[in-house]
Design a protein around this motif. Structure first.
Motif, PDB file in Angstrom:
ATOM      1  N   GLY A   1       0.789  -1.309  -0.007  1.00 61.71           N
ATOM      2  CA  GLY A   1      -0.005  -0.033   0.202  1.00 61.71           C
ATOM      3  C   GLY A   1       0.805   1.178  -0.036  1.00 61.71           C
ATOM      4  N   SER A   2       0.171   2.435  -0.394  1.00 58.37           N
ATOM      5  CA  SER A   2       0.848   3.571  -0.559  1.00 58.37           C
ATOM      6  C   SER A   2       0.648   4.347   0.893  1.00 58.37           C
ATOM      7  CB  SER A   2       0.465   4.402  -1.543  1.00 58.37           C
ATOM      8  OG  SER A   2       0.840   5.934  -1.567  1.00 58.37           O
ATOM      9  N   GLN A   3       1.785   4.953   1.490  1.00 58.70           N
ATOM     10  CA  GLN A   3       1.795   5.629   2.790  1.00 58.70           C
ATOM     11  C   GLN A   3       1.889   7.042   2.530  1.00 58.70           C
ATOM     12  OE1 GLN A   3       0.526   3.521   4.852  1.00 58.70           O
ATOM     13  NE2 GLN A   3       1.106   1.526   4.266  1.00 58.70           N
ATOM     14  N   ASN A   4       1.322   7.707   3.730  1.00 61.51           N
ATOM     15  CA  ASN A   4       1.660   9.130   4.058  1.00 61.51           C
ATOM     16  C   ASN A   4       3.001   9.379   4.589  1.00 61.51           C
ATOM     17  OD1 ASN A   4      -0.722  10.683   3.265  1.00 61.51           O
ATOM     18  ND2 ASN A   4      -1.692   9.359   4.752  1.00 61.51           N
ATOM     19  N   PRO A   5       3.447  10.376   4.371  1.00 59.96           N
ATOM     20  CA  PRO A   5       4.830  11.066   5.113  1.00 59.96           C
ATOM     21  C   PRO A   5       4.562  10.577   6.626  1.00 59.96           C
ATOM     22  CG  PRO A   5       4.267  12.524   3.728  1.00 59.96           C
ATOM     23  CD  PRO A   5       3.107  11.580   3.647  1.00 59.96           C
ATOM     24  N   GLY A   6       5.468  10.165   7.436  1.00 57.15           N
ATOM     25  CA  GLY A   6       5.476  10.005   8.720  1.00 57.15           C
ATOM     26  C   GLY A   6       5.021   8.584   9.134  1.00 57.15           C
ATOM     27  N   GLN A   7       4.231   7.975   8.012  1.00 62.60           N
ATOM     28  CA  GLN A   7       4.057   6.530   8.433  1.00 62.60           C
ATOM     29  C   GLN A   7       5.295   5.622   8.079  1.00 62.60           C
ATOM     30  OE1 GLN A   7       0.340   6.478   5.966  1.00 62.60           O
ATOM     31  NE2 GLN A   7      -0.601   5.319   7.716  1.00 62.60           N
ATOM     32  N   ARG A   8       6.203   6.014   7.146  1.00 62.86           N
ATOM     33  CA  ARG A   8       7.339   5.052   6.983  1.00 62.86           C
ATOM     34  C   ARG A   8       8.207   4.835   8.167  1.00 62.86           C
ATOM     35  NH1 ARG A   8      10.423   6.721   2.040  1.00 62.86           N
ATOM     36  NH2 ARG A   8      11.659   4.996   2.497  1.00 62.86           N
ATOM     37  N   ASN A   9       7.947   6.106   8.969  1.00 66.03           N
ATOM     38  CA  ASN A   9       8.894   6.054  10.301  1.00 66.03           C
ATOM     39  C   ASN A   9       8.588   5.106  11.345  1.00 66.03           C
ATOM     40  OD1 ASN A   9      10.292   8.089   9.124  1.00 66.03           O
ATOM     41  ND2 ASN A   9       9.055   9.505   9.923  1.00 66.03           N
ATOM     42  N   LEU A  10       7.175   4.342  11.015  1.00 71.83           N
ATOM     43  CA  LEU A  10       6.525   3.574  12.019  1.00 71.83           C
ATOM     44  C   LEU A  10       7.086   2.069  11.769  1.00 71.83           C
ATOM     45  CD1 LEU A  10       2.937   4.862  11.933  1.00 71.83           C
ATOM     46  CD2 LEU A  10       4.563   5.381  13.321  1.00 71.83           C
TER      47      LEU A  10
ATOM     48  N   LYS B   1     -10.867  20.762  -0.475  1.00 74.22           N
ATOM     49  CA  LYS B   1     -10.990  21.182  -1.825  1.00 74.22           C
ATOM     50  C   LYS B   1      -9.469  21.297  -2.512  1.00 74.22           C
ATOM     51  CE  LYS B   1     -14.636  24.250  -0.175  1.00 74.22           C
ATOM     52  NZ  LYS B   1     -14.904  25.742   0.162  1.00 74.22           N
ATOM     53  N   VAL B   2      -8.639  21.358  -1.674  1.00 75.95           N
ATOM     54  CA  VAL B   2      -7.267  21.199  -1.952  1.00 75.95           C
ATOM     55  C   VAL B   2      -6.495  19.988  -1.071  1.00 75.95           C
ATOM     56  CG1 VAL B   2      -4.852  22.141  -1.840  1.00 75.95           C
ATOM     57  CG2 VAL B   2      -7.161  23.881  -2.064  1.00 75.95           C
ATOM     58  N   TRP B   3      -5.543  19.117  -1.805  1.00 74.16           N
ATOM     59  CA  TRP B   3      -5.271  18.104  -1.080  1.00 74.16           C
ATOM     60  C   TRP B   3      -3.731  18.313  -0.996  1.00 74.16           C
ATOM     61  CZ3 TRP B   3      -1.527  14.490  -2.652  1.00 74.16           C
ATOM     62  CH2 TRP B   3      -1.379  13.183  -1.822  1.00 74.16           C
ATOM     63  N   LEU B   4      -3.113  17.645   0.130  1.00 73.18           N
ATOM     64  CA  LEU B   4      -1.591  17.424   0.185  1.00 73.18           C
ATOM     65  C   LEU B   4      -1.707  16.132   1.094  1.00 73.18           C
ATOM     66  CD1 LEU B   4      -0.450  18.663   3.341  1.00 73.18           C
ATOM     67  CD2 LEU B   4      -0.348  20.847   1.747  1.00 73.18           C
ATOM     68  N   PRO B   5      -0.680  15.400   1.282  1.00 72.79           N
ATOM     69  CA  PRO B   5      -0.776  14.137   1.947  1.00 72.79           C
ATOM     70  C   PRO B   5      -0.522  14.532   3.505  1.00 72.79           C
ATOM     71  CG  PRO B   5       1.380  14.467   0.961  1.00 72.79           C
ATOM     72  CD  PRO B   5       0.525  15.346   0.204  1.00 72.79           C
ATOM     73  N   ARG B   6      -1.103  13.705   4.535  1.00 70.25           N
ATOM     74  CA  ARG B   6      -1.173  14.280   5.787  1.00 70.25           C
ATOM     75  C   ARG B   6       0.213  13.612   6.428  1.00 70.25           C
ATOM     76  NH1 ARG B   6      -6.623  11.880   7.864  1.00 70.25           N
ATOM     77  NH2 ARG B   6      -6.211  10.246   6.256  1.00 70.25           N
ATOM     78  N   ASN B   7       0.908  14.333   7.251  1.00 68.84           N
ATOM     79  CA  ASN B   7       1.941  13.860   7.874  1.00 68.84           C
ATOM     80  C   ASN B   7       1.386  12.803   9.041  1.00 68.84           C
ATOM     81  OD1 ASN B   7       4.292  13.326   9.898  1.00 68.84           O
ATOM     82  ND2 ASN B   7       5.430  14.740   8.656  1.00 68.84           N
ATOM     83  N   TRP B   8       1.455  11.525   9.182  1.00 72.17           N
ATOM     84  CA  TRP B   8       0.719  10.668  10.127  1.00 72.17           C
ATOM     85  C   TRP B   8       1.290  11.020  11.281  1.00 72.17           C
ATOM     86  CZ3 TRP B   8      -3.409   9.474   7.839  1.00 72.17           C
ATOM     87  CH2 TRP B   8      -4.318   8.588   8.418  1.00 72.17           C
ATOM     88  N   ASN B   9       2.619  11.217  11.494  1.00 71.34           N
ATOM     89  CA  ASN B   9       3.256  11.463  12.954  1.00 71.34           C
ATOM     90  C   ASN B   9       2.539  12.552  13.627  1.00 71.34           C
ATOM     91  OD1 ASN B   9       4.771   9.489  13.095  1.00 71.34           O
ATOM     92  ND2 ASN B   9       6.694  10.318  12.194  1.00 71.34           N
ATOM     93  N   LEU B  10       2.167  13.643  12.674  1.00 71.36           N
ATOM     94  CA  LEU B  10       1.334  14.964  13.389  1.00 71.36           C
ATOM     95  C   LEU B  10      -0.149  14.773  13.385  1.00 71.36           C
ATOM     96  CD1 LEU B  10       3.361  17.487  11.297  1.00 71.36           C
ATOM     97  CD2 LEU B  10       3.921  16.698  13.665  1.00 71.36           C
ATOM     98  N   ALA B  11      -0.872  13.943  12.319  1.00 69.91           N
ATOM     99  CA  ALA B  11      -2.201  13.884  12.326  1.00 69.91           C
ATOM    100  C   ALA B  11      -2.468  12.862  13.403  1.00 69.91           C
ATOM    101  CB  ALA B  11      -2.611  13.330  10.945  1.00 69.91           C
ATOM    102  N   SER B  12      -1.537  11.922  13.527  1.00 71.43           N
ATOM    103  CA  SER B  12      -2.156  10.916  14.802  1.00 71.43           C
ATOM    104  C   SER B  12      -0.963  10.612  15.451  1.00 71.43           C
ATOM    105  CB  SER B  12      -2.802   9.618  13.926  1.00 71.43           C
ATOM    106  OG  SER B  12      -2.980   8.340  14.954  1.00 71.43           O
ATOM    107  N   PRO B  13      -0.481  11.388  16.484  1.00 72.36           N
ATOM    108  CA  PRO B  13       0.792  11.242  17.233  1.00 72.36           C
ATOM    109  C   PRO B  13       0.712  10.197  17.897  1.00 72.36           C
ATOM    110  CG  PRO B  13      -0.233  12.954  17.921  1.00 72.36           C
ATOM    111  CD  PRO B  13      -1.163  12.474  16.784  1.00 72.36           C
TER     112      PRO B  13
END
Length: 258
Positions: free
Chosen positions: A75-84, A201-213
């Protein structure tokens, strides 16, 4: 009905080679943490189980034969998830290569319809399918996220975004032994501060370490029940069966249009 007629994960060549399959179903998930209480393979497990239910319903109601492929784990992951730890990010090129090889193999075997049952919100197959339609103009590929096949607000009290009441309830229904609800975190997520991003309305990937720390979850899992999951996936399977029946009647791409 013997699952070998619908589930390639447990089927045998002796069974599979004799089947006249109308549509191939491809579950696609990811390898990633799901809060603290669900397995890494949640997206793969649920997309596969939902696909099996959809195939069975399509056969029981409409007489269709569908074969469910083993789930893809990349699967394709958001920034921050690769650090998990043990969270695996598959690049676009990797996912596209996998899909190309699957389509090429199925096309060579005479199949002409594929439905991707996506269990991971980070996956996006639209451009891949557009590219494949150039090389295989008579091979029709449809895709969609299984959890969007029925209105979640009619079945859940607090539907969230990840490892939430939806996924937890569904896993409780299919595999209660894999759910450790007593270990679950609260699943508190943090939204964007910019209005257009928050409103989609506008998209950019969520940084998962910040969105769900805290626990990687977004959405409260603690109101989950197996009964909610059962009711929801029954509605999802019924919706898929209806789509599959209509899709099966399409002989050529031009038949998709009025």
């Amino acid at each position: 009905m013997d699952k070998r007629f619908f589930d390639l994960s447990v089927s045998t060549y002796g069974v599979a080679r004799s089947q006249n399959v109308d549509i191939v179903l491809l579950p696609w998930g990811a390898t990633e943490p799901h809060n603290l209480h669900l397995p890494y393979m949640t997206d793969c497990i649920l997309s596969h189980d939902v696909a099996i239910d959809a195939a069975l319903k399509a056969y029981e109601v409409h007489g269709l034969r569908c074969m469910v492929m083993p789930p893809v784990t990349m699967g394709s992951q958001n920034p921050g998830q690769r650090n998990l730890k043990f969270c695996i990010h598959a690049r676009y090129q990797t996912q596209f290569a996998i899909l190309c090889d699957i389509v090429d193999s199925l096309y060579n075997q005479g199949f002409r319809k594929l439905v991707i049952i996506n269990g991971h919100g980070g996956n996006n197959f639209k451009n891949m399918i557009r590219d494949l339609s150039v090389d295989y103009p008579d091979f029709m590929i449809a895709c969609g996220e299984w959890f969007k096949m029925a209105p979640v607000k009619e079945y859940f009290d607090e539907p969230g975004d990840h490892a939430d009441e939806i996924e937890t309830s569904t896993m409780m229904h299919y595999h209660p032994d894999l759910v450790r609800i007593e270990e679950a975190g609260p699943g508190i997520g943090h939204e964007f501060t910019i209005d257009a991003l928050r409103e989609g309305k506008v998209w950019l990937p969520r940084n998962w370490n910040l969105a769900s720390p805290e626990d990687t979850g977004i959405g409260n899992p603690h109101r989950s029940t197996a009964e909610k999951g059962k009711r929801f996936v029954e509605a999802v399977a019924t919706a898929y069966a209806h789509f599959l029946q209509q899709f099966s009647e399409i002989e050529q791409p031009k038949d998709l249009y009025k």
